[in-house]
Scaffold this motif. Structure first.
Motif, PDB file in Angstrom:
ATOM      1  N   UNK A 120       0.811  -1.227   0.000  1.00 48.12           N
ATOM      2  CA  UNK A 120       0.000   0.000   0.000  1.00 48.12           C
ATOM      3  C   UNK A 120       0.842   1.275   0.000  1.00 48.12           C
ATOM      4  N   UNK A 121       2.122   1.178  -0.370  1.00 51.09           N
ATOM      5  CA  UNK A 121       2.995   2.349  -0.322  1.00 51.09           C
ATOM      6  C   UNK A 121       2.502   3.456  -1.248  1.00 51.09           C
ATOM      7  N   UNK A 122       1.935   3.087  -2.386  1.00 46.75           N
ATOM      8  CA  UNK A 122       1.480   4.095  -3.331  1.00 46.75           C
ATOM      9  C   UNK A 122      -0.015   4.325  -3.326  1.00 46.75           C
ATOM     10  N   UNK A 123      -0.673   3.936  -2.256  1.00 48.64           N
ATOM     11  CA  UNK A 123      -2.138   4.001  -2.242  1.00 48.64           C
ATOM     12  C   UNK A 123      -2.662   5.437  -2.181  1.00 48.64           C
ATOM     13  N   UNK A 124      -1.936   6.343  -1.557  1.00 53.96           N
ATOM     14  CA  UNK A 124      -2.402   7.722  -1.395  1.00 53.96           C
ATOM     15  C   UNK A 124      -1.552   8.664  -2.242  1.00 53.96           C
ATOM     16  N   UNK A 179      11.546   3.856 -12.683  1.00 58.91           N
ATOM     17  CA  UNK A 179      10.214   3.301 -12.447  1.00 58.91           C
ATOM     18  C   UNK A 179       9.077   4.252 -12.793  1.00 58.91           C
ATOM     19  N   UNK A 180       9.379   5.470 -13.183  1.00 63.81           N
ATOM     20  CA  UNK A 180       8.327   6.405 -13.529  1.00 63.81           C
ATOM     21  C   UNK A 180       7.877   7.236 -12.342  1.00 63.81           C
ATOM     22  N   UNK A 181       6.882   8.120 -12.555  1.00 60.30           N
ATOM     23  CA  UNK A 181       6.509   9.101 -11.542  1.00 60.30           C
ATOM     24  C   UNK A 181       5.400   8.672 -10.583  1.00 60.30           C
ATOM     25  N   UNK A 182       5.183   7.383 -10.383  1.00 58.68           N
ATOM     26  CA  UNK A 182       4.115   6.944  -9.489  1.00 58.68           C
ATOM     27  C   UNK A 182       4.450   7.173  -8.026  1.00 58.68           C
ATOM     28  N   UNK A 183       3.433   7.115  -7.175  1.00 61.00           N
ATOM     29  CA  UNK A 183       3.641   7.339  -5.740  1.00 61.00           C
ATOM     30  C   UNK A 183       4.534   6.269  -5.119  1.00 61.00           C
ATOM     31  N   UNK A 184       4.372   5.013  -5.526  1.00 59.59           N
ATOM     32  CA  UNK A 184       5.238   3.957  -4.999  1.00 59.59           C
ATOM     33  C   UNK A 184       6.686   4.218  -5.361  1.00 59.59           C
ATOM     34  N   UNK A 185       6.928   4.612  -6.595  1.00 63.09           N
ATOM     35  CA  UNK A 185       8.287   4.930  -7.031  1.00 63.09           C
ATOM     36  C   UNK A 185       8.875   6.059  -6.208  1.00 63.09           C
ATOM     37  N   UNK A 186       8.100   7.102  -5.955  1.00 65.60           N
ATOM     38  CA  UNK A 186       8.609   8.252  -5.223  1.00 65.60           C
ATOM     39  C   UNK A 186       8.870   7.933  -3.761  1.00 65.60           C
ATOM     40  N   UNK A 187       8.076   7.027  -3.188  1.00 59.46           N
ATOM     41  CA  UNK A 187       8.260   6.690  -1.771  1.00 59.46           C
ATOM     42  C   UNK A 187       9.175   5.485  -1.575  1.00 59.46           C
ATOM     43  N   UNK A 188       9.709   4.949  -2.667  1.00 55.16           N
ATOM     44  CA  UNK A 188      10.561   3.764  -2.543  1.00 55.16           C
ATOM     45  C   UNK A 188      11.820   4.053  -1.742  1.00 55.16           C
ATOM     46  N   UNK A 189      12.361   5.258  -1.841  1.00 47.43           N
ATOM     47  CA  UNK A 189      13.624   5.566  -1.143  1.00 47.43           C
ATOM     48  C   UNK A 189      13.462   5.474   0.369  1.00 47.43           C
ATOM     49  N   UNK A 190      12.496   6.177   0.999  1.00 52.07           N
ATOM     50  CA  UNK A 190      12.369   6.012   2.449  1.00 52.07           C
ATOM     51  C   UNK A 190      12.025   4.591   2.856  1.00 52.07           C
ATOM     52  N   UNK A 235       2.744  16.748 -10.208  1.00 46.21           N
ATOM     53  CA  UNK A 235       1.702  16.040 -10.955  1.00 46.21           C
ATOM     54  C   UNK A 235       1.390  16.697 -12.294  1.00 46.21           C
ATOM     55  N   UNK A 236       1.543  18.013 -12.374  1.00 43.85           N
ATOM     56  CA  UNK A 236       1.249  18.687 -13.645  1.00 43.85           C
ATOM     57  C   UNK A 236       2.459  18.756 -14.555  1.00 43.85           C
ATOM     58  N   UNK A 237       3.657  18.654 -13.999  1.00 40.34           N
ATOM     59  CA  UNK A 237       4.869  18.794 -14.786  1.00 40.34           C
ATOM     60  C   UNK A 237       5.116  20.212 -15.257  1.00 40.34           C
ATOM     61  N   UNK A 238       4.532  21.212 -14.560  1.00 41.77           N
ATOM     62  CA  UNK A 238       4.649  22.610 -14.964  1.00 41.77           C
ATOM     63  C   UNK A 238       5.164  23.453 -13.808  1.00 41.77           C
ATOM     64  N   UNK A 239       5.845  24.541 -14.173  1.00 39.80           N
ATOM     65  CA  UNK A 239       6.212  25.559 -13.200  1.00 39.80           C
ATOM     66  C   UNK A 239       5.065  26.556 -13.081  1.00 39.80           C
ATOM     67  N   UNK A 240       4.997  27.248 -11.955  1.00 40.69           N
ATOM     68  CA  UNK A 240       3.879  28.152 -11.695  1.00 40.69           C
ATOM     69  C   UNK A 240       4.411  29.481 -11.167  1.00 40.69           C
ATOM     70  N   UNK A 241       3.541  30.495 -11.215  1.00 41.09           N
ATOM     71  CA  UNK A 241       3.773  31.758 -10.520  1.00 41.09           C
ATOM     72  C   UNK A 241       2.927  31.759  -9.255  1.00 41.09           C
ATOM     73  N   UNK A 242       3.348  32.545  -8.284  1.00 39.76           N
ATOM     74  CA  UNK A 242       2.691  32.533  -6.978  1.00 39.76           C
ATOM     75  C   UNK A 242       2.253  33.947  -6.631  1.00 39.76           C
ATOM     76  N   UNK A 243       1.013  34.063  -6.167  1.00 41.53           N
ATOM     77  CA  UNK A 243       0.430  35.375  -5.869  1.00 41.53           C
ATOM     78  C   UNK A 243       0.509  35.652  -4.370  1.00 41.53           C
ATOM     79  N   UNK A 244       1.227  36.708  -4.009  1.00 42.33           N
ATOM     80  CA  UNK A 244       1.273  37.201  -2.625  1.00 42.33           C
ATOM     81  C   UNK A 244       1.635  36.109  -1.627  1.00 42.33           C
ATOM     82  N   UNK A 245       2.632  35.296  -1.974  1.00 45.44           N
ATOM     83  CA  UNK A 245       3.057  34.221  -1.071  1.00 45.44           C
ATOM     84  C   UNK A 245       4.474  33.810  -1.445  1.00 45.44           C
TER      85      UNK A 245
END
Length: 558
Positions: free
Chosen positions: A30-34, A85-96, A478-488
């Motif tokens: 269940x490592x990638x369940x959430x 392994x790609x960008x899945x949640x299990x792949x990202x949490x595999x290191x810890x 998740x979007x693979x995009x950079x963003x601008x930030x308003x007043x933060x």
């Protein structure tokens, strides 16, 4: 040529294999369940994604902006998982998760070398089923990797000073220098300074200096520098402002001031350790009392005192720090697990101390079960969100049932011997962890994954994305995009990167409103409480494209 040490016996290899398989299944189930957490996990996934996209493995960046809060070892490891392994949640949490299993194997090796095979297995079981250790093995943050690397350093030292001069001692000391260097690449100077403080305190207080030689310092120091120095030299050469930010702000000011905004009372970590050691916390005091044997036996029990010194120095260090977060205290758990494991595995272990420890376990199970049921039966008392409450209810009853059953059965299993007792507690915790893994989506704070997927599917290259009065780290990943930030600003720390590109990402409220009324399509991600008054104003051309429990996605075009 010096001969290599003999290979380990078959029981070592067999135990390590079964521990790796068993705990690997427990930790990866269940490592990638959430989805990734919108802040910390999103940040530690996004920085590696930008490293891969930019092919720059020296300068970490977040939202395209130089980000020097941590060294790059975790970023490199997560980036490797992303590539493999790609960008899945299990792949990202595999290191810890992998680090956590590695730490369990280290506890086994140290416990077995110090006290025998049964103690090694018990130490691994205690560490791997401790509540906080298990929880942090499932979260993409840096602390599990740091804890395991510091543990490798400190275990190598303890086992190394027990060996006579020769290849085995040399290998252990080289392991010390290498793991200290990797810990430095994971979290900075603390990677070797805190481990060094533990070793120095033990040598000084317990007068163990004669056991220090040979420590293979010249070649070991070269090994340390060969691993730790290159990145520090490269990043300093490419980024003139890095050194001051990294050494002064991220090390000195975080420790001595409240610049990070994480101030807690001095005793903050005491209940964290006690609760985090559940279900084994009831055995901690007898393990300390019998393992240490009192001050008069400090010479005879020097190894146990080393483990206690390790835990105490780490606890005092982080308690003194002005920046406190729960995961920081994780390096305390491996030495305590070995002390508890050795005590539980000692021949003929029975009597009042064991019964009291089981009583604490049973009481803790009952308390947790009552808390779980109270959370779902009394809406608003613990869980405020009705939707989250409804999602948690299917898991609350089986979780409470497992806790009650474990609390009742464990003392009964004590009559069938030590193995049955330890196996029963471990099995109960494995069932608890499995249910928590299934319930994790309901336990997690809502992120922006679904909104990011809408933007990824609908936004063109010329469209703009902004985050309104907040910065959602997971959205970038998740979007693979950079963003601008308003007043933060928050984690972006614009003052670290003075480049025009960094400054351009910081929008004032007036600049954002002008852009919203402009000719280009703009997507805006906003927390629901922040949507008023601008997005709720009928005079504002705002089109709702999606929402989660906590967030809206708007656009200025339908």
């Amino acid at each position: 040529m010096t001969p290599l040490p003999p290979p380990p016996p078959a029981s070592w290899r067999r135990d390590l294999l079964w521990l790796a398989v068993g705990f690997g299944l427990l930790y990866f189930l269940f490592l990638g369940r959430a989805p990734l957490d919108y802040k910390d996990e999103g940040r530690y996934a996004e920085i590696p994604r930008e490293m891969v996209a930019a092919h720059d493995w020296v300068t970490p960046r977040l939202d395209g902006i130089d980000y020097f809060e941590k060294p790059p070892l975790l970023y490199w490891a997560v980036a490797a998982c992303l590539e493999l392994f790609g960008p899945g949640e299990t792949s990202m949490r595999a290191v810890p998760a992998l680090c956590a299993v590695g730490g369990i194997l280290l506890a086994y090796a140290a416990g077995r070398r110090l006290h025998g095979r049964a103690a090694g297995l018990a130490s691994a079981g205690v560490l791997g089923t401790s509540l906080l250790y298990f929880a942090l093995g499932h979260v993409l943050i840096i602390d599990m990797a740091v804890s395991v690397l510091m543990s490798a350093t400190l275990f190598c030292f303890l086992l190394g000073v027990r060996e006579p001069p020769g290849p085995r001692r040399r290998a252990l000391f080289y392991g010390l220098y290498a793991s200290a260097a990797l810990a430095t690449l994971a979290k900075g100077l603390i990677g070797f300074l805190l481990s060094g403080a533990v070793m120095f305190a033990w040598l000084l207080v317990f007068r163990q200096w004669r056991r220090l030689r040979p420590l293979h310092l010249p070649t070991g120091l070269l090994l340390f520098l060969a691993i730790a120095a290159p990145w520090h030299l490269l990043v300093a050469a490419r980024n003139p402002g890095w050194a001051r930010w990294y050494f002064v702000h991220e090390h000195w000011l975080r420790f001595t001031t409240n610049v990070a905004g994480r101030v807690q009372p001095w005793w903050f970590f005491l209940p964290v350790v006690l609760a985090g050691l559940f279900p084994w916390v009831g055995f901690l005091w007898p393990a300390l009392r019998e393992g240490l044997g009192g001050w008069s036996r400090r010479r005879q029990n020097a190894d146990a005192w080393y483990l206690a010194t390790w835990a105490l120095v780490v606890l005092l260090f982080f308690s003194k720090s002005q920046s406190k977060l729960i995961p920081y205290i994780l390096p305390v758990f491996p030495p305590l697990a070995v002390l508890i494991g050795a005590w539980l595995a000692a021949p003929g272990r029975s009597g009042a101390a064991l019964r009291r420890g089981l009583g604490v376990f049973s009481f803790g199970c009952g308390l947790l079960a009552a808390g779980v049921l109270l959370a779902v039966l009394r809406p608003g008392l613990i869980v405020k969100d009705p939707a989250q409450l409804a999602a948690l209810r299917p898991y609350a009853w089986p979780l409470a049932a497992v806790l009650v059953a474990g609390g009742v059965l464990a003392p009964l299993l004590g009559g069938f011997g030590r193995k049955a007792l330890l196996g029963g507690i471990a099995a109960a915790m494995a069932a608890v962890f499995a249910i928590l893994g299934l319930a994790r989506p309901a336990l997690s704070k809502p992120g922006t994954r679904e909104l990011a997927r809408i933007v990824a599917a609908r936004a063109g290259p010329a469209d703009e994305v902004v985050h309104y009065h907040e910065f959602f780290h997971d959205f970038l990943f998740y979007s693979g995009r950079l963003v601008d930030v308003v007043a933060f600003t928050g984690e972006l720390e614009f003052q670290v990167d003075p480049s025009p590109a960094a400054r351009a990402r910081e929008l004032t409220e007036a600049a954002f409103r002008e852009r919203w009324r402009g000719p280009r399509r703009v997507f805006a991600v906003v927390r629901k409480p922040d949507a008023r008054p601008f997005f709720a104003d009928p005079a504002t051309a705002s089109y709702l494209l999606g929402q989660t429990r906590d967030h809206y996605l708007y656009s200025n075009r339908p």
